[in-house]
Design an enzyme around this catalytic site. Structure first.
Site, PDB file in Angstrom:
ATOM      1  N   TRP A   1     -39.067  -3.040 -69.943  1.00  0.00           N
ATOM      2  CA  TRP A   1     -40.230  -3.070 -69.074  1.00  0.00           C
ATOM      3  C   TRP A   1     -41.382  -3.818 -69.727  1.00  0.00           C
ATOM      4  O   TRP A   1     -42.070  -4.622 -69.107  1.00  0.00           O
ATOM      5  CB  TRP A   1     -40.607  -1.653 -68.709  1.00  0.00           C
ATOM      6  CG  TRP A   1     -41.495  -1.409 -67.514  1.00  0.00           C
ATOM      7  CD1 TRP A   1     -42.088  -0.217 -67.232  1.00  0.00           C
ATOM      8  CD2 TRP A   1     -41.872  -2.281 -66.446  1.00  0.00           C
ATOM      9  NE1 TRP A   1     -42.819  -0.309 -66.061  1.00  0.00           N
ATOM     10  CE2 TRP A   1     -42.705  -1.573 -65.552  1.00  0.00           C
ATOM     11  CE3 TRP A   1     -41.598  -3.609 -66.155  1.00  0.00           C
ATOM     12  CZ2 TRP A   1     -43.277  -2.138 -64.412  1.00  0.00           C
ATOM     13  CZ3 TRP A   1     -42.164  -4.184 -65.006  1.00  0.00           C
ATOM     14  CH2 TRP A   1     -42.982  -3.455 -64.154  1.00  0.00           C
TER      15      TRP A   1
ATOM     16  N   GLY B   1     -43.685   2.502 -59.425  1.00  0.00           N
ATOM     17  CA  GLY B   1     -43.083   1.902 -58.241  1.00  0.00           C
ATOM     18  C   GLY B   1     -41.641   1.524 -58.502  1.00  0.00           C
ATOM     19  O   GLY B   1     -41.122   1.724 -59.608  1.00  0.00           O
TER      20      GLY B   1
ATOM     21  N   LYS C   1     -39.042  11.979 -60.500  1.00  0.00           N
ATOM     22  CA  LYS C   1     -37.963  11.194 -59.867  1.00  0.00           C
ATOM     23  C   LYS C   1     -36.855  10.879 -60.853  1.00  0.00           C
ATOM     24  O   LYS C   1     -35.682  10.721 -60.453  1.00  0.00           O
ATOM     25  CB  LYS C   1     -38.534   9.918 -59.238  1.00  0.00           C
ATOM     26  CG  LYS C   1     -39.207   8.955 -60.204  1.00  0.00           C
ATOM     27  CD  LYS C   1     -38.287   7.880 -60.740  1.00  0.00           C
ATOM     28  CE  LYS C   1     -38.991   7.002 -61.751  1.00  0.00           C
ATOM     29  NZ  LYS C   1     -38.112   5.941 -62.300  1.00  0.00           N
TER      30      LYS C   1
END
Length: 346
Positions: free
Chosen positions: A12, A135, A190
């Site tokens: 990332w 996101g 999540k």
């Protein structure tokens, strides 16, 4: 000269350098090892992550934190959640007080139950300069210029707008939100749901089962968001449903693929050693369950994942526990806790 530091050279962090490089004069990428730094500066590629991705010409790597954040306009923190506090503590004496901070780490600190933006603000000071990004953003696709979007959340509108401008480009859309707690809760929980989906997939369960886990996962996330004073509607957006869908279904998802590997008999330590990636949903299951037990929040999926990872519960037994729960109303535990939260603030 505009200068931005990206702290953490994982997938990332590496992809993030490409997003911000068109908007600034220089991007400084901090990596832990001098070997990785030397390779990136020499070959223009990260030897450990996204190895086929070529770094932008204005990206320079360093293993010196002080050098990385010297005279920067902003620091983007891309370290695993378990190391964020230590990283911020080491940064504190080098980062200017007016430099803005964007947190990419997703999780909830065990023991304190602080979200990642709160950990950063606690160590770095000046909370108004801190924002969080979340996101459906797999680095493997972003570095190829595939269309993606995310939410930049901050309690300070100017901080959110700054990072929105820094990140927005032809293939990346950045939206803003003031519900930083809701956005961060979605990002933490999540990953736990994605492990459950990976387990279900590894057991040969079908699309219906995955859809059930994801939608009941959103309800579970909503209860946690509401209990922490966030807006449950945030769960319907990019940071919630958007990120959940991609994390629970994508081949790039480390949390989902770990769930499948777990069914095949691989341990958490073995998986992380093999992939050189941190499964953020594992520690998140501990911290979220602690919070839930402390505040009386029902988190059956989180509890099931935790029981398998840390309590020695067989996978079949944990899945049976989820399936034998008595169904309630679909969105219980949100409005009630949201109202209670508002009453407590008055």
């Amino acid at each position: 000269m505009s200068r931005v530091a990206v702290i953490g050279a994982g997938s990332w962090g590496t992809a993030m350098t490409g997003l911000v490089s068109p908007a600034v004069d220089e991007v400084v990428l901090w990596a832990r090892t001098s070997q990785a730094v030397d390779a990136m500066n020499r070959d223009r590629r990260n030897p450990n992550h996204l190895v086929d991705y070529t770094l932008a010409p204005n990206v320079v790597a360093t293993s010196d934190l002080a050098v990385a954040v010297r005279d920067v306009d902003a620091a983007i923190l891309a370290t695993p959640s378990a190391y964020l506090r230590e990283t911020c503590r080491n940064l504190a004496s080098h980062l200017a007080n007016n430099a803005r901070v964007l947190v990419l780490s997703k999780g909830m600190e065990r023991g304190t139950h602080l979200l990642m933006h709160e950990v950063a603000a606690q160590e770095l000071g000046n909370p108004a300069r801190v924002a969080a990004l979340s996101g459906p953003n797999h680095a493997e696709e972003i570095c190829k210029g595939m269309v993606s979007a995310a939410v930049v959340a901050s309690e300070d509108a100017e901080t959110a707008a700054y990072f929105q401008g820094l990140l927005s480009g032809p293939t990346f859309r950045a939206y803003v939100s003031d519900d930083v707690r809701g956005v961060e809760c979605c990002g933490a929980v999540k990953n736990v749901v994605a492990i459950a989906c990976g387990i279900a997939s590894g057991m040969g369960m079908g699309d219906n089962t995955l859809a059930v886990l994801m939608t009941r996962g959103i309800a579970e996330i909503g209860r946690v968001v509401a209990a922490l004073g966030g807006n449950p509607m945030t769960c319907m957006g990019l940071a919630g449903m958007g990120d959940l869908v991609v994390t629970c279904t994508s081949e790039h998802s480390r949390n989902r693929s770990f769930g499948r590997a777990l069914v095949a008999g691989e341990t958490l330590d073995a998986y992380q050693a093999r992939t050189h990636m941190v499964v953020e949903g594992a520690p998140a299951s501990e911290s979220v369950l602690e919070l839930a037990q402390e505040r009386g929040i029902e988190v059956p999926i989180t509890a099931g994942v935790h029981s398998v990872l840390y309590e020695g519960c067989p996978i079949d037994e944990a899945m049976e526990g989820l399936l034998t729960r008595v169904p309630r109303t679909e969105f219980y535990g949100m409005e009630e806790r949201d109202t209670a939260s508002k009453e407590n603030q008055c």
